[in-house]
Design a protein around this motif. Structure first.
Motif, short mmCIF file in Angstrom:
data_model
loop_
_atom_site.label_atom_id
_atom_site.label_comp_id
_atom_site.label_asym_id
_atom_site.label_seq_id
_atom_site.Cartn_x
_atom_site.Cartn_y
_atom_site.Cartn_z
N MET A 176 -5.74 11.23 -7.06
CA MET A 176 -6.38 9.94 -7.31
C MET A 176 -6.18 9.50 -8.76
N SER A 177 -6.23 10.44 -9.69
CA SER A 177 -5.98 10.11 -11.10
C SER A 177 -4.53 9.66 -11.28
N ALA A 178 -3.60 10.31 -10.59
CA ALA A 178 -2.21 9.91 -10.66
C ALA A 178 -2.01 8.53 -10.06
N LEU A 179 -2.73 8.24 -8.99
CA LEU A 179 -2.64 6.93 -8.35
C LEU A 179 -3.18 5.85 -9.28
N VAL A 180 -4.32 6.10 -9.90
CA VAL A 180 -4.89 5.12 -10.85
C VAL A 180 -3.96 4.94 -12.04
N ALA A 181 -3.41 6.03 -12.56
CA ALA A 181 -2.48 5.94 -13.68
C ALA A 181 -1.25 5.13 -13.31
N ILE A 223 0.84 -1.21 0.00
CA ILE A 223 0.00 0.00 0.00
C ILE A 223 0.87 1.25 0.00
N ILE A 224 1.92 1.23 0.81
CA ILE A 224 2.83 2.38 0.87
C ILE A 224 3.53 2.57 -0.47
N GLU A 225 3.95 1.48 -1.09
CA GLU A 225 4.63 1.58 -2.39
C GLU A 225 3.70 2.12 -3.46
N VAL A 226 2.43 1.68 -3.45
CA VAL A 226 1.46 2.18 -4.42
C VAL A 226 1.21 3.68 -4.20
N LEU A 227 1.07 4.09 -2.95
CA LEU A 227 0.86 5.51 -2.65
C LEU A 227 2.07 6.35 -3.07
N LEU A 228 3.26 5.85 -2.83
CA LEU A 228 4.47 6.58 -3.24
C LEU A 228 4.58 6.65 -4.76
N MET A 229 4.17 5.58 -5.44
CA MET A 229 4.19 5.60 -6.90
C MET A 229 3.20 6.64 -7.43
N GLY A 230 2.01 6.70 -6.81
CA GLY A 230 1.04 7.72 -7.19
C GLY A 230 1.57 9.12 -6.94
N LEU A 231 2.23 9.31 -5.80
CA LEU A 231 2.82 10.61 -5.50
C LEU A 231 3.92 10.96 -6.49
N ALA A 232 4.73 9.98 -6.88
CA ALA A 232 5.78 10.22 -7.87
C ALA A 232 5.18 10.64 -9.20
N PHE A 233 4.10 9.99 -9.61
CA PHE A 233 3.44 10.38 -10.86
C PHE A 233 2.80 11.76 -10.75
N PHE A 234 2.23 12.05 -9.61
CA PHE A 234 1.62 13.36 -9.42
C PHE A 234 2.67 14.46 -9.49
N ILE A 235 3.80 14.26 -8.81
CA ILE A 235 4.89 15.25 -8.85
C ILE A 235 5.48 15.33 -10.26
N GLY A 236 5.67 14.17 -10.90
CA GLY A 236 6.21 14.15 -12.25
C GLY A 236 5.32 14.88 -13.24
N ALA A 237 4.00 14.72 -13.09
CA ALA A 237 3.06 15.40 -13.99
C ALA A 237 3.11 16.91 -13.79
#
Length: 114
Positions: free
Chosen positions: A30-35, A4-18
């Motif tokens: 949430m869109s970044a997390l789903v992506a 769960i922590i890894e998925v949340l961090l991956m979503g955060l990384a995509f959100f920051i990257g975007a």
């Protein structure tokens, strides 16, 4: 719990990257997390098969083909989602590089424990 922590961090990384990469838009966390989850699933299924089929070329190009496959998986998810958009191949490639760097920073800060 770690997943769960890894998925949340991956979503955060995509959100920051975007937010950092011009030409990439995401409507919210949430869109970044789903992506991020969809890209991980695409890489684990379609990307894995493509990497197996292109192994000799990937070996000769020192992993460049693997990077291109990852970018193609980002573009695939872009075509599936309306809340995650990239302006093209180069924006997706830059996003892949930025997300990999952010994930490396998260890993260094968190201290990889096995």
């Amino acid at each position: 719990m770690r997943l769960i922590i890894e998925v949340l961090l991956m979503g955060l990384a995509f959100f920051i990257g975007a937010k950092l990469v011009p030409g990439v838009e995401v409507t919210g966390f949430m869109s970044a997390l789903v992506a991020a989850v969809l890209i991980a699933l695409a890489n684990a299924t379609i990307g894995f098969i493509l990497r197996l089929l292109t192994f000799p070329i990937n070996f000769l190009t020192l992993g460049l083909v693997s990077f291109i496959i990852t970018v193609l998986m980002i573009l695939l998810v872009d075509s599936m989602m309306t809340s995650f958009n990239t302006s093209g191949f180069f924006a997706a490639a830059f996003l892949a590089i930025i997300v990999a760097l952010i994930k490396a920073i998260f890993g260094a800060v968190a201290g990889e424990k096995e």
